[in-house]
Design a protein around this motif. Sequence first.
Motif, PDB file in Angstrom:
ATOM      1  N   TYR A  62      -3.804   1.071  -7.081  1.00  0.00           N
ATOM      2  CA  TYR A  62      -2.908   0.374  -6.126  1.00  0.00           C
ATOM      3  C   TYR A  62      -2.262   1.690  -5.284  1.00  0.00           C
ATOM      4  O   TYR A  62      -1.851   2.636  -5.733  1.00  0.00           O
ATOM      5  CB  TYR A  62      -1.505  -0.101  -6.982  1.00  0.00           C
ATOM      6  CG  TYR A  62      -1.001  -1.176  -6.485  1.00  0.00           C
ATOM      7  CD1 TYR A  62      -1.973  -2.512  -6.177  1.00  0.00           C
ATOM      8  CD2 TYR A  62       0.361  -1.190  -6.103  1.00  0.00           C
ATOM      9  CE1 TYR A  62      -1.121  -3.419  -5.534  1.00  0.00           C
ATOM     10  CE2 TYR A  62       0.807  -2.430  -5.464  1.00  0.00           C
ATOM     11  CZ  TYR A  62      -0.013  -3.554  -5.326  1.00  0.00           C
ATOM     12  OH  TYR A  62       0.721  -4.722  -4.878  1.00  0.00           O
TER      13      TYR A  62
ATOM     14  N   ASN B  73       1.259   0.306   0.806  1.00  0.00           N
ATOM     15  CA  ASN B  73       1.379  -1.240   1.340  1.00  0.00           C
ATOM     16  C   ASN B  73       0.424  -2.124   0.622  1.00  0.00           C
ATOM     17  O   ASN B  73       0.057  -3.294   0.860  1.00  0.00           O
ATOM     18  CB  ASN B  73       0.468  -1.408   2.634  1.00  0.00           C
ATOM     19  CG  ASN B  73       1.428  -0.464   3.706  1.00  0.00           C
ATOM     20  OD1 ASN B  73       2.505  -0.653   4.039  1.00  0.00           O
ATOM     21  ND2 ASN B  73       0.317   0.387   4.523  1.00  0.00           N
ATOM     22  N   GLY B  74       0.335  -2.037  -0.751  1.00  0.00           N
ATOM     23  CA  GLY B  74      -0.311  -2.902  -1.784  1.00  0.00           C
ATOM     24  C   GLY B  74      -1.722  -3.077  -1.744  1.00  0.00           C
ATOM     25  O   GLY B  74      -2.235  -4.048  -2.331  1.00  0.00           O
ATOM     26  N   TYR B  75      -2.521  -2.314  -1.350  1.00  0.00           N
ATOM     27  CA  TYR B  75      -3.850  -2.336  -1.046  1.00  0.00           C
ATOM     28  C   TYR B  75      -4.411  -1.907  -2.613  1.00  0.00           C
ATOM     29  O   TYR B  75      -3.834  -0.859  -3.177  1.00  0.00           O
ATOM     30  CB  TYR B  75      -4.643  -1.375  -0.291  1.00  0.00           C
ATOM     31  CG  TYR B  75      -4.327  -1.929   1.315  1.00  0.00           C
ATOM     32  CD1 TYR B  75      -5.410  -2.830   1.724  1.00  0.00           C
ATOM     33  CD2 TYR B  75      -3.052  -1.899   2.058  1.00  0.00           C
ATOM     34  CE1 TYR B  75      -5.254  -3.171   3.136  1.00  0.00           C
ATOM     35  CE2 TYR B  75      -3.110  -2.415   3.370  1.00  0.00           C
ATOM     36  CZ  TYR B  75      -4.049  -3.215   3.864  1.00  0.00           C
ATOM     37  OH  TYR B  75      -4.243  -3.675   5.097  1.00  0.00           O
ATOM     38  N   THR B  76      -5.631  -2.461  -2.913  1.00  0.00           N
ATOM     39  CA  THR B  76      -6.240  -2.013  -4.034  1.00  0.00           C
ATOM     40  C   THR B  76      -7.799  -2.013  -3.563  1.00  0.00           C
ATOM     41  O   THR B  76      -8.227  -2.298  -2.518  1.00  0.00           O
ATOM     42  CB  THR B  76      -6.124  -3.223  -5.076  1.00  0.00           C
ATOM     43  OG1 THR B  76      -6.850  -2.491  -6.247  1.00  0.00           O
ATOM     44  CG2 THR B  76      -7.058  -4.424  -4.680  1.00  0.00           C
TER      45      THR B  76
ATOM     46  N   THR C 173     -11.909  -3.016  -0.051  1.00  0.00           N
ATOM     47  CA  THR C 173     -10.302  -2.624  -0.027  1.00  0.00           C
ATOM     48  C   THR C 173      -9.475  -3.699   0.566  1.00  0.00           C
ATOM     49  O   THR C 173      -9.590  -3.984   1.809  1.00  0.00           O
ATOM     50  CB  THR C 173     -10.234  -1.238   0.749  1.00  0.00           C
ATOM     51  OG1 THR C 173     -11.092  -0.257  -0.133  1.00  0.00           O
ATOM     52  CG2 THR C 173      -8.876  -0.998   0.843  1.00  0.00           C
ATOM     53  N   ARG C 174      -8.470  -4.156  -0.159  1.00  0.00           N
ATOM     54  CA  ARG C 174      -7.602  -5.255   0.634  1.00  0.00           C
ATOM     55  C   ARG C 174      -6.282  -5.312  -0.272  1.00  0.00           C
ATOM     56  O   ARG C 174      -6.099  -4.739  -1.287  1.00  0.00           O
ATOM     57  CB  ARG C 174      -8.392  -6.488   0.807  1.00  0.00           C
ATOM     58  CG  ARG C 174      -8.639  -7.360  -0.487  1.00  0.00           C
ATOM     59  CD  ARG C 174      -8.945  -8.541  -0.553  1.00  0.00           C
ATOM     60  NE  ARG C 174     -10.622  -8.355   0.275  1.00  0.00           N
ATOM     61  CZ  ARG C 174     -11.471  -9.846   0.315  1.00  0.00           C
ATOM     62  NH1 ARG C 174     -10.719 -10.759   0.162  1.00  0.00           N
ATOM     63  NH2 ARG C 174     -12.461  -9.417   0.922  1.00  0.00           N
ATOM     64  N   VAL C 175      -5.307  -6.181   0.255  1.00  0.00           N
ATOM     65  CA  VAL C 175      -4.153  -6.224  -0.234  1.00  0.00           C
ATOM     66  C   VAL C 175      -4.295  -6.953  -1.481  1.00  0.00           C
ATOM     67  O   VAL C 175      -4.956  -8.027  -1.522  1.00  0.00           O
ATOM     68  CB  VAL C 175      -3.171  -6.851   0.563  1.00  0.00           C
ATOM     69  CG1 VAL C 175      -1.730  -7.230  -0.079  1.00  0.00           C
ATOM     70  CG2 VAL C 175      -2.762  -6.087   1.861  1.00  0.00           C
TER      71      VAL C 175
ATOM     72  N   PRO D 237      -1.348  -8.739  -4.073  1.00  0.00           N
ATOM     73  CA  PRO D 237       0.102  -8.851  -4.542  1.00  0.00           C
ATOM     74  C   PRO D 237       0.444  -8.178  -5.692  1.00  0.00           C
ATOM     75  O   PRO D 237      -0.333  -8.326  -6.639  1.00  0.00           O
ATOM     76  CB  PRO D 237       0.191 -10.397  -4.235  1.00  0.00           C
ATOM     77  CG  PRO D 237      -1.011 -10.883  -3.593  1.00  0.00           C
ATOM     78  CD  PRO D 237      -2.135  -9.971  -4.027  1.00  0.00           C
TER      79      PRO D 237
END
Length: 275
Positions: free
Chosen positions: A174, A177-180, A208-210, A212
């Motif tokens: 994590y 900005n909440g990216y993984t 790689t993207r947000v 929640p």
Amino acid sequence: MRISDAIRGAAAVLVAAAMPAFADGSPTPSGEPAPRRVVSMNLCLDQIAMRLAAPGQLLSVSALTADPDMSPLADRTAPYRLNHGRAEEIYLMRPDLVIAGSWISPATLSMMRNLGIRVEVLPPADSLEAIGEQIDRIGDMLGREDQAQWLRRDFESRLAALRQPPERGEAAIYYANGYTSGGKTLAGAILRAAGYDNIATEYGIDDTRVLPLEKLVMADPDRVVSGSHMPGRSQGEAIMAHPALIAVAPDARAETDRDWVCGTPDVLDAIAGLE
């Protein structure tokens, strides 16, 4: 356990002692003479070129490589000029080879090539397997094939010794900005090699993207690997201090650092750090 800087330095001395002293201008596999004035202008490619180049062969590396927050080799950049990726400054160094990453500005790339500079553009090594391939490619460009073979064998043998079966539970990465990061990223490959299943896969995330925060909390992973806090931290990092995230796996946490940034042999330290 991280490999100490002292061990890194000692290993570098031993490797250098085993290598021929300088590129002798003999043809590379492409038929080109081995370059004698090389400029690298990418943080990740710099670190491989620094390991492979003959003394005096590599003239310049990017300024980012001298940043200890970004580069494990920051303390070895003193012999090199630092460049900022500008065509004008690189042209004045009179290189016979420039090694650039695929994120290079098209205008910069076009200007250098129009000035008659040989520029080789390489994609990032976004998997553990790609690291060995990257080492080979740069070794070929530099006319340092033997050194590249040694470095690749050393990396792959140490990687094999570190790899763990996927029996250590689930983990989440994590960032700000909440990216993984999912399984088709370098960070995901590091996680997998350390023996963890990546919760990003459960949510269909390969890149790689947000993600929640609510989904991460509901997944209840056994380990959380958070992004590192950078100097002058931004508001985007605030989510990594959220109480709900802190409550997840409080006794099994880790933080990404400079060993996670690039596809180089330093990812071995990132894997070892998750043991």
